[in-house]
Design a protein around this motif. Structure first.
Motif, PDB file in Angstrom:
ATOM      1  N   ARG A 120    -129.794 -77.144  61.940  1.00 16.40           N
ATOM      2  CA  ARG A 120    -130.409 -77.242  60.133  1.00 16.40           C
ATOM      3  C   ARG A 120    -129.973 -76.296  59.815  1.00 16.40           C
ATOM      4  NH1 ARG A 120    -135.219 -75.984  63.071  1.00 16.40           N
ATOM      5  NH2 ARG A 120    -136.841 -75.854  61.882  1.00 16.40           N
ATOM      6  N   PHE A 121    -129.527 -74.482  60.569  1.00 19.02           N
ATOM      7  CA  PHE A 121    -129.833 -73.589  59.561  1.00 19.02           C
ATOM      8  C   PHE A 121    -127.793 -73.864  58.560  1.00 19.02           C
ATOM      9  CE2 PHE A 121    -126.716 -69.991  59.153  1.00 19.02           C
ATOM     10  CZ  PHE A 121    -127.610 -68.886  58.410  1.00 19.02           C
ATOM     11  N   HIS A 122    -126.922 -74.139  59.165  1.00 16.24           N
ATOM     12  CA  HIS A 122    -125.902 -74.868  58.618  1.00 16.24           C
ATOM     13  C   HIS A 122    -126.037 -75.663  57.942  1.00 16.24           C
ATOM     14  CE1 HIS A 122    -123.425 -72.361  61.438  1.00 16.24           C
ATOM     15  NE2 HIS A 122    -123.876 -72.867  62.635  1.00 16.24           N
ATOM     16  N   ALA A 123    -126.609 -77.225  57.904  1.00 14.18           N
ATOM     17  CA  ALA A 123    -126.847 -77.812  57.144  1.00 14.18           C
ATOM     18  C   ALA A 123    -127.472 -77.614  55.541  1.00 14.18           C
ATOM     19  CB  ALA A 123    -127.700 -78.933  57.588  1.00 14.18           C
ATOM     20  N   ILE A 124    -128.435 -76.399  55.848  1.00 13.93           N
ATOM     21  CA  ILE A 124    -129.027 -75.491  54.672  1.00 13.93           C
ATOM     22  C   ILE A 124    -128.110 -74.396  53.598  1.00 13.93           C
ATOM     23  CG2 ILE A 124    -130.462 -74.411  53.369  1.00 13.93           C
ATOM     24  CD1 ILE A 124    -132.349 -75.092  55.819  1.00 13.93           C
ATOM     25  N   VAL A 125    -127.095 -74.448  54.751  1.00 19.71           N
ATOM     26  CA  VAL A 125    -125.989 -73.343  53.849  1.00 19.71           C
ATOM     27  C   VAL A 125    -124.727 -74.392  53.651  1.00 19.71           C
ATOM     28  CG1 VAL A 125    -124.356 -71.417  54.703  1.00 19.71           C
ATOM     29  CG2 VAL A 125    -126.091 -71.306  56.296  1.00 19.71           C
ATOM     30  N   ARG A 126    -124.257 -74.804  53.968  1.00 20.80           N
ATOM     31  CA  ARG A 126    -122.966 -75.879  53.685  1.00 20.80           C
ATOM     32  C   ARG A 126    -123.863 -76.534  52.286  1.00 20.80           C
ATOM     33  NH1 ARG A 126    -122.763 -77.764  58.807  1.00 20.80           N
ATOM     34  NH2 ARG A 126    -123.887 -79.526  58.527  1.00 20.80           N
ATOM     35  N   ARG A 127    -125.289 -76.755  51.727  1.00 19.86           N
ATOM     36  CA  ARG A 127    -125.685 -76.992  50.609  1.00 19.86           C
ATOM     37  C   ARG A 127    -125.539 -76.578  49.362  1.00 19.86           C
ATOM     38  NH1 ARG A 127    -131.537 -80.811  52.648  1.00 19.86           N
ATOM     39  NH2 ARG A 127    -131.754 -80.729  50.441  1.00 19.86           N
ATOM     40  N   VAL A 128    -125.788 -74.710  49.937  1.00 20.14           N
ATOM     41  CA  VAL A 128    -125.869 -74.056  49.296  1.00 20.14           C
ATOM     42  C   VAL A 128    -124.812 -73.798  49.100  1.00 20.14           C
ATOM     43  CG1 VAL A 128    -126.347 -70.952  49.425  1.00 20.14           C
ATOM     44  CG2 VAL A 128    -127.822 -73.014  49.994  1.00 20.14           C
ATOM     45  N   ALA A 129    -123.264 -73.879  49.899  1.00 20.84           N
ATOM     46  CA  ALA A 129    -122.089 -73.388  49.601  1.00 20.84           C
ATOM     47  C   ALA A 129    -121.780 -74.191  48.496  1.00 20.84           C
ATOM     48  CB  ALA A 129    -121.445 -73.302  50.513  1.00 20.84           C
ATOM     49  N   ALA A 130    -121.630 -75.587  48.593  1.00 23.52           N
ATOM     50  CA  ALA A 130    -121.159 -76.499  47.435  1.00 23.52           C
ATOM     51  C   ALA A 130    -121.539 -76.154  46.185  1.00 23.52           C
ATOM     52  CB  ALA A 130    -121.634 -78.062  48.003  1.00 23.52           C
ATOM     53  N   ALA A 131    -122.634 -75.548  45.904  1.00 30.85           N
ATOM     54  CA  ALA A 131    -123.690 -75.504  44.525  1.00 30.85           C
ATOM     55  C   ALA A 131    -123.250 -73.671  43.636  1.00 30.85           C
ATOM     56  CB  ALA A 131    -125.105 -75.237  44.248  1.00 30.85           C
ATOM     57  N   GLN A 132    -122.405 -73.383  44.795  1.00 30.20           N
ATOM     58  CA  GLN A 132    -121.815 -72.026  44.148  1.00 30.20           C
ATOM     59  C   GLN A 132    -120.788 -72.133  43.423  1.00 30.20           C
ATOM     60  OE1 GLN A 132    -120.460 -69.016  47.091  1.00 30.20           O
ATOM     61  NE2 GLN A 132    -121.528 -67.600  45.724  1.00 30.20           N
ATOM     62  N   PRO A 134    -116.406 -71.516  41.618  1.00 28.95           N
ATOM     63  CA  PRO A 134    -115.759 -70.728  41.524  1.00 28.95           C
ATOM     64  C   PRO A 134    -115.609 -69.322  41.798  1.00 28.95           C
ATOM     65  CG  PRO A 134    -114.654 -72.599  40.953  1.00 28.95           C
ATOM     66  CD  PRO A 134    -116.217 -72.329  39.887  1.00 28.95           C
ATOM     67  N   ASP A 135    -115.883 -69.062  40.125  1.00 25.84           N
ATOM     68  CA  ASP A 135    -116.101 -67.120  40.575  1.00 25.84           C
ATOM     69  C   ASP A 135    -116.952 -66.089  41.333  1.00 25.84           C
ATOM     70  OD1 ASP A 135    -118.530 -67.604  39.019  1.00 25.84           O
ATOM     71  OD2 ASP A 135    -117.823 -66.571  37.064  1.00 25.84           O
ATOM     72  N   GLY A 136    -118.424 -67.203  42.137  1.00 29.42           N
ATOM     73  CA  GLY A 136    -118.999 -66.809  42.944  1.00 29.42           C
ATOM     74  C   GLY A 136    -120.922 -66.766  42.518  1.00 29.42           C
ATOM     75  N   TYR A 137    -120.645 -66.892  40.888  1.00 29.34           N
ATOM     76  CA  TYR A 137    -121.938 -67.188  40.776  1.00 29.34           C
ATOM     77  C   TYR A 137    -122.701 -68.443  41.191  1.00 29.34           C
ATOM     78  CZ  TYR A 137    -126.084 -68.318  36.678  1.00 29.34           C
ATOM     79  OH  TYR A 137    -126.993 -68.602  36.636  1.00 29.34           O
ATOM     80  N   VAL A 138    -124.121 -68.171  41.924  1.00 27.03           N
ATOM     81  CA  VAL A 138    -124.825 -69.082  42.363  1.00 27.03           C
ATOM     82  C   VAL A 138    -126.535 -69.051  41.675  1.00 27.03           C
ATOM     83  CG1 VAL A 138    -125.283 -67.908  44.520  1.00 27.03           C
ATOM     84  CG2 VAL A 138    -125.874 -70.806  44.682  1.00 27.03           C
ATOM     85  N   SER A 139    -126.690 -70.434  41.024  1.00 30.83           N
ATOM     86  CA  SER A 139    -128.154 -70.263  40.213  1.00 30.83           C
ATOM     87  C   SER A 139    -128.486 -71.872  40.274  1.00 30.83           C
ATOM     88  CB  SER A 139    -127.933 -69.931  39.862  1.00 30.83           C
ATOM     89  OG  SER A 139    -129.328 -69.382  38.488  1.00 30.83           O
ATOM     90  N   THR A 140    -129.192 -72.725  40.521  1.00 28.44           N
ATOM     91  CA  THR A 140    -129.699 -73.774  40.269  1.00 28.44           C
ATOM     92  C   THR A 140    -130.326 -73.951  38.747  1.00 28.44           C
ATOM     93  OG1 THR A 140    -131.643 -74.350  41.499  1.00 28.44           O
ATOM     94  CG2 THR A 140    -129.616 -74.949  42.241  1.00 28.44           C
ATOM     95  N   MET A 141    -130.616 -73.203  38.108  1.00 26.08           N
ATOM     96  CA  MET A 141    -131.623 -72.450  36.851  1.00 26.08           C
ATOM     97  C   MET A 141    -130.666 -72.871  35.675  1.00 26.08           C
ATOM     98  SD  MET A 141    -134.754 -72.812  35.544  1.00 26.08           S
ATOM     99  CE  MET A 141    -135.038 -72.063  34.290  1.00 26.08           C
ATOM    100  N   VAL A 184    -122.409 -65.654  54.690  1.00 28.29           N
ATOM    101  CA  VAL A 184    -121.789 -64.241  54.440  1.00 28.29           C
ATOM    102  C   VAL A 184    -120.751 -64.948  53.604  1.00 28.29           C
ATOM    103  CG1 VAL A 184    -120.927 -62.410  55.240  1.00 28.29           C
ATOM    104  CG2 VAL A 184    -122.635 -63.838  56.657  1.00 28.29           C
ATOM    105  N   GLN A 185    -120.206 -65.243  54.075  1.00 29.94           N
ATOM    106  CA  GLN A 185    -118.955 -65.756  52.673  1.00 29.94           C
ATOM    107  C   GLN A 185    -119.464 -66.150  51.080  1.00 29.94           C
ATOM    108  OE1 GLN A 185    -115.670 -68.650  54.083  1.00 29.94           O
ATOM    109  NE2 GLN A 185    -115.962 -67.683  56.015  1.00 29.94           N
ATOM    110  N   VAL A 186    -120.196 -66.977  51.030  1.00 31.74           N
ATOM    111  CA  VAL A 186    -120.865 -66.783  49.662  1.00 31.74           C
ATOM    112  C   VAL A 186    -121.499 -65.739  48.968  1.00 31.74           C
ATOM    113  CG1 VAL A 186    -123.015 -68.830  48.702  1.00 31.74           C
ATOM    114  CG2 VAL A 186    -121.516 -69.461  50.888  1.00 31.74           C
ATOM    115  N   ALA A 187    -122.532 -65.192  50.115  1.00 28.82           N
ATOM    116  CA  ALA A 187    -122.712 -63.885  49.801  1.00 28.82           C
ATOM    117  C   ALA A 187    -122.142 -63.182  49.453  1.00 28.82           C
ATOM    118  CB  ALA A 187    -123.745 -63.368  50.706  1.00 28.82           C
ATOM    119  N   ALA A 191    -121.803 -61.256  45.002  1.00 29.94           N
ATOM    120  CA  ALA A 191    -121.972 -59.701  45.466  1.00 29.94           C
ATOM    121  C   ALA A 191    -120.852 -59.329  44.469  1.00 29.94           C
ATOM    122  CB  ALA A 191    -122.165 -59.217  46.348  1.00 29.94           C
ATOM    123  N   ASP A 192    -119.345 -59.725  44.799  1.00 29.97           N
ATOM    124  CA  ASP A 192    -118.318 -59.076  44.074  1.00 29.97           C
ATOM    125  C   ASP A 192    -118.674 -60.229  42.477  1.00 29.97           C
ATOM    126  OD1 ASP A 192    -116.811 -58.370  46.147  1.00 29.97           O
ATOM    127  OD2 ASP A 192    -115.870 -60.102  46.329  1.00 29.97           O
TER     128      ASP A 192
END
Length: 657
Positions: A120-132, A134-141, A184-187, A191-192
């Motif tokens: 379940r953890f990995h399934a959620i992480v994949r959904r988050v990673a897909a929304a990131q 290319p420059d590392g920014y991640v937000s749905t808002m 960790v890669q997404v984070a 951070a970068d």
């Protein structure tokens, strides 16, 4: 720069995963004490073990269900499908609840591997990673067509706040043995990105809700990336210079009124204030900036002395979820947000590691038992957002299938439109073993008492293994058996809480000796030695500082670390707690396993036409006879259990006769 982690000396407790930084939420580069983690400490039985079990079996799945149902998880799917902003649901900070769940899952998987939870953890992480991006920014808002521009609303947008929680989730994953995990890669990419956009030559702003400071500092420690700590330091130093727009509650709301180094007390929004203080301590400790650490310690001391409820709760304003002025602590208007208590634990723990003073561990204990433990229902599927100390009207049961408003003074609710508290409780419970003990060059220190197994290597390389047995907090006896002792000089240090008026220490069935509040060290124990600490958990009255106007003339009762309260269900005929007057000349005592106080029930009769009377008269009141006698014994309950039997009126501070 990170501290070289210690490793378990012997086979770790069953279920523990020795990897990463040993599963420690906080790993400062220096300090008086070195933290231990989930690979070295396991809580095996008792009060907190039961809370952890409910958290694992019920709460994590409950939170995941509501995140899916309310659309906060599907927001990430919409980001990849072009469905934003039209389909987005939830507040601007709803992404952060997903990240806090991932953090809680990470700590739980580090504590006790579970293939189903891992999937379940990995399934959620994949959904988050897909929304990131290319420059590392991640937000749905923010940042997509039809949405506001990135960082166009630093006051309220919570973009950096959300990314800070993403980083903390990644820290949990890295420190439980998965430094190359997708999360960790997404984070790291996030951070970068933040360092690039908000670096020395970039955007000079800060986030309206502190959190990015803690996230960057801990991620920098976990990944040995000093750039992140430097960025956290920039955010700390920028705060307090009027960078953010003024608002009706003033810039103190988001601590942008006074620089961190110059402030004298925590103020404004209580969660923001605690998160900022925690981040400032991370920066100060790792930068060897003693002045910054001292500034936060000074603010903490005054906040504890004048702006903290007897439960350890913080924040007396509802409209802005904020601290009041000194001694403005009305019990019936206590906001005491659960998240503020979690933040206060973060601050006190960091101060304990930096300075080693037992009063910080006392504060951790107070907040854990009397606020954090109060929020969740027994089944782990309903929560308090705020934690009043006086319920004037019986609460109304919350619908089980509808997200509630913040339920400020009602019954626990399954979910909220602003639902920061449930996942905050979950991540705290999952990582709780990391707050039990520490080591230093002199030995092992126990700070929180729970039946547990501790297997650790001292900084000298010497192995230490101890088993702790206790019924705490129901019983004040703590028995520590030395399973493996170093061959050289070392000491076991035990915390003697300030609430225990007397305490005795016995070593190897020898003569018991009285020990004062603070810390007591027992040197050079051998394998097989047994140390017994007996704390006085008899109930006792507490009286407030007379500058706390709202409870002047009242008493509260504490038994061990637990604050108690009276509920209307325990008064004759279900009378309102407003009718109880306690006799302070009769000490509280235990009868048939329950603490009771002596008191009388007042019959207010008819309401007087004018509620004020001359002299010593009291309009509209007279003492009622109950079962033929004016005085009765009234049972109390632990505050963390209030409302478990249904709607009631309740109060912690009780007027006296």
């Amino acid at each position: 720069m990170t501290m070289t982690p210690s490793r378990p000396a012997a086979t770790p407790p069953t279920g523990a995963v020795p990897a990463g930084d040993g599963g420690r939420p906080v790993v400062p580069a220096s300090g008086r004490l070195h933290p231990l983690g989930l690979a070295e400490v396991q809580i095996t039985d008792g009060f907190w073990a039961r809370r952890q079990d409910v958290n694992r079996t019920a709460t994590l799945g409950h939170i995941e269900h509501w995140l899916e149902r309310e659309g906060w998880l599907p927001n990430f799917d919409l980001a990849t499908q072009g469905g934003l902003p039209e389909g987005r649901r939830g507040r601007e900070f709803s992404d952060s609840e997903v990240y806090k769940l991932l953090e809680a899952m990470s700590w739980e998987l580090g504590r006790r591997p579970d293939p189903g939870l891992e999937e379940r953890f990995h399934a959620i992480v994949r959904r988050v990673a897909a929304a990131q991006e290319p420059d590392g920014y991640v937000s749905t808002m923010f940042g997509r067509p039809g949405q506001g521009d990135r960082y166009s609303d630093l006051e309220w947008g919570h973009e950096l706040y959300c990314q800070g929680h993403l980083m903390q989730a990644a820290v949990a994953r890295a420190r439980t043995g998965h430094p190359d995990d997708l999360l960790v890669q997404v984070a790291r990419a996030s951070a970068d990105h933040v360092c690039e956009v908000f670096g020395p030559a970039g955007n000079q702003g800060v986030c309206g809700h502190a959190e990015i400071e803690v996230g960057l500092a801990e991620l920098g420690r976990a990944l040995d990336e000093p750039r992140y700590l430097r960025q956290a330091a920039l955010f700390v130093e920028r705060r307090g210079h009027g960078t953010l727009a003024d608002i009706e509650w003033g810039r103190s709301y988001y601590q942008d009124d006074v620089p961190v180094r110059d402030a004298e007390v925590f103020r404004g929004h209580a969660v923001r204030a605690n998160y900022l203080a925690a981040g400032a301590l991370d920066v100060g400790v790792d930068s060897r900036d003693d002045a910054l650490v001292e500034a936060v310690a000074r603010q903490w001391a005054r906040t504890t002395a004048a702006r903290t409820y007897v439960t350890g709760g913080q924040g007396s304003h509802h409209q802005d979820e904020a601290f009041g002025e000194d001694f403005v602590l009305p019990p019936d208007r206590a906001y005491s947000e659960t998240c503020a208590a979690v933040g206060s634990v973060m601050v006190a723990w960091r101060l304990l590691l930096a300075r080693g003073d037992a009063r910080y561990a006392d504060a951790v204990e107070r907040a854990l038992f009397n606020v954090v433990a109060t929020s969740p229902a027994d089944d782990g599927r309903a929560f308090y957002y705020a934690n009043t100390l006086h319920q004037r009207v019986p609460g109304e049961p919350a619908a089980t299938d509808v997200a509630s408003a913040r339920a400020e003074s009602s019954l626990r609710a399954p979910w909220f439109h602003v639902s920061c508290c449930p996942p905050n409780v979950a991540r705290t419970f999952a990582s709780l073993a990391a707050y039990v003990a520490t080591v230093d060059h002199g030995g092992l220190q126990l700070h929180q008492y729970a039946t547990s197994e501790i297997r650790v290597t001292l900084p000298s390389g010497a192995p230490v293994a101890v088993d702790v047995e206790t019924a705490y907090p129901a019983d004040g006896r703590v028995r520590v058996r030395i399973v493996e002792a170093p061959s050289g000089r070392w000491a076991l240090t035990l915390r003697v809480p300030a609430w225990s008026p007397t305490a005795t220490l016995t070593v190897d069935d020898g003569t018991a000796r009285t020990v004062p509040a603070g810390s007591v060290a027992v040197p050079d124990l051998r394998t097989g030695s047994v140390v017994v600490l007996d704390l006085d958990t008899s109930p006792r009255f507490l009286r407030p500082d007379d500058r706390i106007d709202a409870v002047r003339g009242c008493v509260a009762v504490q038994r061990g670390p637990e604050v108690l309260c009276v509920e209307s269900v325990d008064l004759p005929g279900g009378r309102d707690v407003a009718d109880l007057r306690v006799d302070p000349s009769v000490p509280p005592r235990e009868v048939d396993g329950r603490v009771v106080v002596r008191g009388v029930v007042v019959d207010h009769g008819r309401t007087a036409p004018w509620p004020y009377a001359p002299g010593g008269a009291t309009p509209g009141s007279r003492t009622a006879q109950v079962d033929g006698e004016a005085a009765i014994d009234v049972p109390l309950v632990a505050y963390h259990d209030w409302a478990s039997r249904g709607p009631s009126t309740m109060r912690v501070w009780m007027p006296t006769t």
